[in-house]
Design a protein around this motif. Structure first.
Motif, PDB file in Angstrom:
ATOM      1  N   UNK A 220      -5.296  46.050  30.676  1.00 49.03           N
ATOM      2  CA  UNK A 220      -5.536  47.473  30.922  1.00 49.03           C
ATOM      3  C   UNK A 220      -7.025  47.798  30.882  1.00 49.03           C
ATOM      4  N   UNK A 221      -7.439  48.834  31.589  1.00 48.61           N
ATOM      5  CA  UNK A 221      -8.851  49.236  31.561  1.00 48.61           C
ATOM      6  C   UNK A 221      -9.284  49.583  30.142  1.00 48.61           C
ATOM      7  N   UNK A 222     -10.479  49.149  29.738  1.00 49.53           N
ATOM      8  CA  UNK A 222     -10.962  49.498  28.393  1.00 49.53           C
ATOM      9  C   UNK A 222     -11.302  50.984  28.297  1.00 49.53           C
ATOM     10  N   UNK A 223     -11.437  51.455  27.078  1.00 50.44           N
ATOM     11  CA  UNK A 223     -11.695  52.880  26.848  1.00 50.44           C
ATOM     12  C   UNK A 223     -12.969  53.346  27.528  1.00 50.44           C
ATOM     13  N   UNK A 224     -13.938  52.437  27.688  1.00 48.96           N
ATOM     14  CA  UNK A 224     -15.217  52.811  28.294  1.00 48.96           C
ATOM     15  C   UNK A 224     -15.070  53.259  29.743  1.00 48.96           C
ATOM     16  N   UNK A 225     -13.974  52.878  30.387  1.00 50.34           N
ATOM     17  CA  UNK A 225     -13.765  53.265  31.783  1.00 50.34           C
ATOM     18  C   UNK A 225     -13.162  54.660  31.931  1.00 50.34           C
ATOM     19  N   UNK A 226     -12.886  55.316  30.818  1.00 45.64           N
ATOM     20  CA  UNK A 226     -12.336  56.665  30.867  1.00 45.64           C
ATOM     21  C   UNK A 226     -10.882  56.698  30.455  1.00 45.64           C
ATOM     22  N   UNK A 227     -10.340  57.890  30.292  1.00 49.85           N
ATOM     23  CA  UNK A 227      -8.926  58.019  29.902  1.00 49.85           C
ATOM     24  C   UNK A 227      -8.006  57.343  30.917  1.00 49.85           C
ATOM     25  N   UNK A 228      -7.044  56.603  30.402  1.00 47.05           N
ATOM     26  CA  UNK A 228      -6.077  55.947  31.291  1.00 47.05           C
ATOM     27  C   UNK A 228      -5.050  56.968  31.769  1.00 47.05           C
ATOM     28  N   UNK A 229      -4.891  57.039  33.070  1.00 47.96           N
ATOM     29  CA  UNK A 229      -3.904  57.938  33.667  1.00 47.96           C
ATOM     30  C   UNK A 229      -2.849  57.082  34.358  1.00 47.96           C
ATOM     31  N   UNK A 230      -1.659  57.071  33.802  1.00 52.47           N
ATOM     32  CA  UNK A 230      -0.564  56.300  34.391  1.00 52.47           C
ATOM     33  C   UNK A 230      -0.017  57.001  35.614  1.00 52.47           C
ATOM     34  N   UNK A 231       0.143  56.262  36.693  1.00 50.54           N
ATOM     35  CA  UNK A 231       0.673  56.808  37.946  1.00 50.54           C
ATOM     36  C   UNK A 231       2.034  56.178  38.197  1.00 50.54           C
ATOM     37  N   UNK A 232       3.077  56.938  37.939  1.00 45.21           N
ATOM     38  CA  UNK A 232       4.449  56.464  38.123  1.00 45.21           C
ATOM     39  C   UNK A 232       4.840  56.748  39.572  1.00 45.21           C
ATOM     40  N   UNK A 233       4.742  55.727  40.433  1.00 49.15           N
ATOM     41  CA  UNK A 233       4.717  55.962  41.880  1.00 49.15           C
ATOM     42  C   UNK A 233       6.081  56.037  42.548  1.00 49.15           C
ATOM     43  N   UNK A 234       7.165  55.785  41.841  1.00 48.74           N
ATOM     44  CA  UNK A 234       8.489  55.796  42.464  1.00 48.74           C
ATOM     45  C   UNK A 234       9.323  56.977  42.029  1.00 48.74           C
ATOM     46  N   UNK A 235      10.544  57.042  42.566  1.00 47.79           N
ATOM     47  CA  UNK A 235      11.431  58.155  42.185  1.00 47.79           C
ATOM     48  C   UNK A 235      12.896  57.770  42.305  1.00 47.79           C
ATOM     49  N   UNK A 236      13.199  56.490  42.446  1.00 46.25           N
ATOM     50  CA  UNK A 236      14.592  56.100  42.628  1.00 46.25           C
ATOM     51  C   UNK A 236      15.023  56.301  44.069  1.00 46.25           C
ATOM     52  N   UNK A 237      16.259  55.923  44.361  1.00 43.77           N
ATOM     53  CA  UNK A 237      16.726  55.967  45.753  1.00 43.77           C
ATOM     54  C   UNK A 237      17.781  57.028  46.005  1.00 43.77           C
ATOM     55  N   UNK A 238      18.044  57.901  45.033  1.00 47.14           N
ATOM     56  CA  UNK A 238      19.076  58.926  45.232  1.00 47.14           C
ATOM     57  C   UNK A 238      18.519  60.137  45.976  1.00 47.14           C
ATOM     58  N   UNK A 239      17.355  60.625  45.522  1.00 41.95           N
ATOM     59  CA  UNK A 239      16.722  61.786  46.135  1.00 41.95           C
ATOM     60  C   UNK A 239      15.332  61.395  46.630  1.00 41.95           C
ATOM     61  N   UNK A 240      15.294  60.750  47.753  1.00 41.06           N
ATOM     62  CA  UNK A 240      14.022  60.240  48.261  1.00 41.06           C
ATOM     63  C   UNK A 240      13.119  61.344  48.801  1.00 41.06           C
ATOM     64  N   UNK A 241      13.618  62.576  48.893  1.00 45.90           N
ATOM     65  CA  UNK A 241      12.764  63.700  49.283  1.00 45.90           C
ATOM     66  C   UNK A 241      11.664  63.941  48.249  1.00 45.90           C
ATOM     67  N   UNK A 242      11.762  63.287  47.083  1.00 46.40           N
ATOM     68  CA  UNK A 242      10.736  63.439  46.048  1.00 46.40           C
ATOM     69  C   UNK A 242       9.517  62.559  46.308  1.00 46.40           C
TER      70      UNK A 242
END
Length: 383
Positions: A220-242
């Protein structure tokens, strides 16, 4: 043998006095198992006669919440109120996903199967709560013996799920009429509290971050690179309009990097190809896919999370992370972020309430600018 005297079988069974008359046993103790040695006996050799950790269980409470995982997670605030209202209670939770529950906070966790359903119907509880409208869950509440029942049962003559107590009417009706669901302004957690006869007072989730596992997160990026922002890029396959397009994610990642944040790509097997593509295009950190406990701990390493309505969203809220929630097809009042983070939506009105495909052909999520999400991150996770 001819002429033999036939005696009842019991005549030949030696009558031995029951040891239970001579050895003290305390089946009312919350540690007592009956089929196996309890943990105090296994770890310390204690027996009931002089056990220093004897703890008589109070009210017996059955909670039925089978799935999905996210809904199970967001039911855990009930544990806090049940413990408060019924000190010393013994809580049994029936679910399809036992691993997601906080092991230290639930006395008995049962996986929903035939064996569990069979034994629960043979027991008696003080309180039984069913929060699912699945017919198998409703049938179980119908048949289980309890002094008080809350939630949904099954009408015997037509098999229709039905409220078992008046407080369950509101949540029931918002689930069967879209008009009422759209007009609802109560968060999910408040609804299930009221279903059980409680007033919601902001009780937080009960959740395990799995910090005791000793996971190695050197990638993972060290603290010196700034706050870690997790990007949860999926949404499952039931409601793909998301779904948000790859181009939007790339724009957001570049914006985060320029602003001084350290974006980290998150997801499971379904998101793996997309996350590899995003990593190649932006250089964002992508540690890979992991079993659920390790994924939870990975989310715990973040200072903020950007997500759609997914299991990852529930994990983020449960871990008390500032959550930037991108929503279009669900009622925004349903989600309580507990004052951490923001809910952001497209710049045009969504007309596809709880739909898996867009009526207009192109999902309105494409009208959610990356700049709008970036601004929400800036306001929720200061540098």
């Amino acid at each position: 043998m001819a002429g033999a005297l036939l005696l009842p079988l019991a005549t030949f069974v030696p009558r031995v006095p029951s040891l239970l008359h001579n050895v003290p046993v305390r089946p009312d103790c919350r540690h007592f198992r009956g089929d196996l040695p309890c943990r105090p006996n296994k770890e310390h050799g204690y027996t009931c006669a002089e056990c220093p950790v004897y703890a008589p269980a109070g009210k017996r409470i059955l909670l039925i919440k089978l799935g999905a995982i996210g809904d199970v997670i967001r039911t855990t605030p009930l544990l806090r109120r049940l413990r408060h209202e019924h000190p010393g209670c013994f809580i049994t939770w029936l679910t399809l996903t036992p691993a997601i529950l906080p092991q230290r906070e639930v006395d008995e966790i049962l996986k929903f199967d035939y064996a569990s359903a069979l034994q629960l119907q043979a027991r008696r509880f003080d309180v039984a709560i069913n929060l699912d409208k699945e017919k198998e869950a409703c049938a179980l509440l119908l048949n289980v013996r309890a002094e008080a029942k809350f939630g949904y049962t099954l009408r015997e003559y037509d098999g229709v799920p039905w409220p078992v107590n008046p407080q369950a009417d509101h949540k029931y009706l918002t689930g069967v009429f879209d008009q009422l669901s759209l007009a609802n302004i109560k968060p999910y957690v408040q609804e299930i509290f009221e279903l059980c006869g409680f007033d919601f007072q902001g009780e937080e989730y009960v959740f395990d971050a799995h910090d005791d596992r000793g996971y190695d997160w050197e990638a993972l990026p060290p603290a010196a690179q700034g706050p870690r922002i997790g990007l949860n890029t999926g949404c499952g396959d039931r409601w793909t309009t998301r779904l948000w397009s790859t181009e939007k994610w790339i724009e957001l990642i570049h914006g985060l990097q320029a602003a001084g944040y350290a974006p980290v790509l998150l997801g499971g097997e379904a998101e793996h190809p997309r996350n590899l593509e995003l990593q190649a295009a932006t250089g964002a950190a992508y540690p890979g896919t992991f079993p659920l406990p390790q994924f939870i701990n990975l989310v715990h390493q973040m200072q903020g999370i950007v997500t759609q309505v997914t299991m990852g969203m529930h994990i983020s809220i449960a871990l008390r992370k500032p959550t930037i929630l991108m929503n279009n097809i669900f009622n925004p009042h349903e989600f309580d972020l507990y004052g951490r983070g923001q809910l952001v939506g497209p710049n045009r009105q969504c007309v596809c309430f709880y739909r898996g495909t867009c009526k207009l052909g192109t999902s309105c999520m494409e009208d959610l600018p990356a700049a709008k999400v970036l601004q929400a991150v800036r306001e929720s996770v200061p540098l």
